[in-house]
Design an enzyme around this catalytic site. Structure first.
Site, PDB file in Angstrom:
ATOM      1  N   TRP A 135       0.254  -2.977   2.479  1.00  0.00           N
ATOM      2  CA  TRP A 135      -0.444  -2.181   2.780  1.00  0.00           C
ATOM      3  C   TRP A 135      -1.274  -1.712   3.651  1.00  0.00           C
ATOM      4  O   TRP A 135      -2.386  -1.207   3.914  1.00  0.00           O
ATOM      5  CB  TRP A 135      -1.105  -3.523   1.864  1.00  0.00           C
ATOM      6  CG  TRP A 135      -0.893  -3.027   0.255  1.00  0.00           C
ATOM      7  CD1 TRP A 135      -0.611  -4.702  -0.802  1.00  0.00           C
ATOM      8  CD2 TRP A 135      -1.291  -2.388  -1.335  1.00  0.00           C
ATOM      9  NE1 TRP A 135      -0.242  -3.994  -1.469  1.00  0.00           N
ATOM     10  CE2 TRP A 135      -0.719  -2.890  -2.323  1.00  0.00           C
ATOM     11  CE3 TRP A 135      -1.884  -0.803  -0.986  1.00  0.00           C
ATOM     12  CZ2 TRP A 135      -0.595  -1.669  -2.948  1.00  0.00           C
ATOM     13  CZ3 TRP A 135      -1.410  -0.618  -1.940  1.00  0.00           C
ATOM     14  CH2 TRP A 135      -1.085  -0.619  -2.781  1.00  0.00           C
ATOM     15  N   ASP A 145      -8.953  -5.314   4.436  1.00  0.00           N
ATOM     16  CA  ASP A 145      -8.743  -5.173   3.017  1.00  0.00           C
ATOM     17  C   ASP A 145      -8.321  -7.200   2.710  1.00  0.00           C
ATOM     18  O   ASP A 145      -7.278  -7.672   1.822  1.00  0.00           O
ATOM     19  CB  ASP A 145      -7.486  -4.717   2.620  1.00  0.00           C
ATOM     20  CG  ASP A 145      -7.048  -4.431   1.165  1.00  0.00           C
ATOM     21  OD1 ASP A 145      -7.557  -4.841   0.165  1.00  0.00           O
ATOM     22  OD2 ASP A 145      -6.046  -3.507   1.820  1.00  0.00           O
ATOM     23  N   LYS A 184      -6.686  -8.852  -9.147  1.00  0.00           N
ATOM     24  CA  LYS A 184      -5.341  -9.872  -8.552  1.00  0.00           C
ATOM     25  C   LYS A 184      -6.094 -10.549  -8.920  1.00  0.00           C
ATOM     26  O   LYS A 184      -5.770 -12.089  -9.374  1.00  0.00           O
ATOM     27  CB  LYS A 184      -5.180  -9.891  -7.315  1.00  0.00           C
ATOM     28  CG  LYS A 184      -3.522  -8.229  -7.204  1.00  0.00           C
ATOM     29  CD  LYS A 184      -4.193  -7.355  -6.501  1.00  0.00           C
ATOM     30  CE  LYS A 184      -2.902  -6.090  -5.991  1.00  0.00           C
ATOM     31  NZ  LYS A 184      -3.377  -5.463  -5.964  1.00  0.00           N
TER      32      LYS A 184
HETATM   33  C1  LIG Z   1      -3.559  -4.272  -4.979  1.00  0.00           C
HETATM   34  C2  LIG Z   1      -3.834  -4.324  -3.620  1.00  0.00           C
HETATM   35  C3  LIG Z   1      -4.093  -2.594  -3.099  1.00  0.00           C
HETATM   36  C4  LIG Z   1      -4.165  -1.323  -3.968  1.00  0.00           C
HETATM   37  O1  LIG Z   1      -4.870  -1.822  -4.677  1.00  0.00           O
HETATM   38  P1  LIG Z   1      -5.717  -0.629  -6.005  1.00  0.00           P
HETATM   39  O2  LIG Z   1      -7.172  -1.211  -6.869  1.00  0.00           O
HETATM   40  O3  LIG Z   1      -4.470  -0.103  -6.765  1.00  0.00           O
HETATM   41  O4  LIG Z   1      -6.111   1.270  -5.191  1.00  0.00           O
HETATM   42  C5  LIG Z   1      -4.895  -2.728  -1.381  1.00  0.00           C
HETATM   43  N1  LIG Z   1      -4.172  -2.861  -0.317  1.00  0.00           N
HETATM   44  C6  LIG Z   1      -4.260  -5.023  -1.095  1.00  0.00           C
HETATM   45  C7  LIG Z   1      -3.419  -6.209  -0.146  1.00  0.00           C
HETATM   46  C8  LIG Z   1      -3.192  -4.572  -2.756  1.00  0.00           C
HETATM   47  O5  LIG Z   1      -2.960  -5.644  -2.738  1.00  0.00           O
END
Ligand SMILES: *Cc1c(COP(=O)(O)O)cnc(C)c1O
Length: 362
Positions: free
Chosen positions: A103, A174, A198
């Protein structure tokens, strides 16, 4: 009815009581059979939900007054562009991007369109275990506008638990897979962002916690729907928000509050993940090659030492009601995502299955 345990990485398990409440809402509605999904986001009924979610979130994460809370759209991936657009928006400006996995690297690829990312690798091996360099060894550049990193790499199950402490740097993180799973010191960050699917509800909504002082710039070339200034001055309702996702998040936040808050959830998360890591470590049937300090408490990845047994493990666990344990298609192996809503009971089921499977096939 067979009991099913949901280890999906995202969209992921929701608290049972949240689903129950949402079903009730859909059946009976706010009033006269109209559900919350069928009314204006500007109605007093919806505004109340929006305000309550912000209030609860602020309490749960102890968000200081000089930070704004925004509920955006487009997921975390949209923020990969929105961040350089809002904070830099000049192609020849540099930003430090920590590369710790899938990511954080995806954010780098996107940032290249809007700025010059200094890619800083932080992964290394000690005794065949993946480790992350301590922050004081990160090769931060003097001339970079900000530092971007990912505290929890959802796919590999790698975590950076240290708090950032860099002088005079904008820190952006993030938190998509680990928001609200452990207490964080908001003041250490300038922007925290997380897609909701999540730990915070459904896809369709993205949380942004941002220091007010860095929103002030108005840049007319950024698409309005990505512009923090415009989103913020319109209370996250510049365009019609994803109301179902926002509503679901409000229920999840209430659920966390009613379950003792983030500190309590963190304690439980540590206990839950220890159950699985203990089995991996006490057994040379399973392998997790991540240094103890950098193991995720929410995404536990492992492989079977005999690689020919991975698929059988996935098949038999599925049949036993332990669903979605298949690792990400790029990395293979097994991934058990045990987010906040995952019960002890489900984690124990997985633990029992792992013991049974290793006894049977070793
Ligand atoms: C799931 C995830 C993403 C992507 O999220 P989207 O909603 O599909 O854009 C980005 N960064 C991390 C750490 C993730 O777990």
């Amino acid at each position: 009815m067979k009991i099913i345990h949901n280890f999906s990485a995202g969209p992921a398990i929701l608290p049972k009581s949240v689903l129950k409440q949402a079903k009730k809402e859909l059946n009976y509605g706010i009033k006269y059979g109209i559900s919350i999904l069928e009314i204006s986001h500007r109605s007093k009924e919806f505004i109340k939900i929006a305000e309550e979610s912000e209030k609860n979130l602020r309490k749960l994460l102890k968000i200081p007054k000089n930070y704004k809370v925004l509920f955006c759209q487009g997921g975390a991936r949209t923020q990969f562009s929105a961040i350089p657009l809002n904070i830099i928006n000049k192609k020849n400006i540099k930003a430090d991007y920590i590369n710790s996995g899938y990511w954080s690297y995806s954010a780098i690829k996107e940032a290249k369109k809007y700025c010059i990312p200094n890619i800083i690798p932080v992964k290394y091996f000690i005794n065949n275990k993946i480790s992350i360099l301590p922050m004081k060894k990160w090769k931060i550049n003097n001339n970079s506008k900000y530092i971007h990193y990912c505290p929890n790499e959802t796919i590999e199950g790698i975590s950076i638990k240290e708090e950032p402490n860099f002088k005079n740097k904008i820190i952006i993180a993030d938190f998509s897979s680990i928001i609200l799973s452990y207490p964080i010191n908001i003041k250490k960050y300038d922007i925290i962002y997380a897609s909701a699917q999540k730990n915070l509800g459904l896809s369709g909504i993205t949380l942004i916690i941002i220091k007010k002082s860095i929103i002030n710039k108005k840049n007319k070339y950024i698409p309005s729907t990505l512009n923090y200034k415009i989103i913020s001055s319109n209370k996250s309702m510049f365009n019609t928000p994803s109301i179902f996702s926002w509503y679901l998040s409000s229920l999840v936040l209430n659920w966390i509050k009613n379950n003792g808050g983030v500190k309590k959830i963190y304690k439980i998360n540590k206990q839950k993940s220890n159950i699985i890591y203990n089995i991996i470590d006490s057994n040379n049937f399973y392998i997790n090659n991540i240094n103890f300090k950098n193991r995720s408490i929410v995404n536990i990845t492992f492989k079977l030492k005999n690689k020919y047994l991975n698929n059988l493990f996935i098949k038999e666990s599925y049949e036993a009601g332990l669903m979605f344990l298949k690792g990400h298609y790029i990395f293979g192996g097994i991934r058990s995502s045990i987010y906040n809503a995952m019960s002890f009971k489900s984690v124990k089921k997985l633990a029992d299955f792992m013991i049974y499977f290793s006894n049977r096939y070793s």
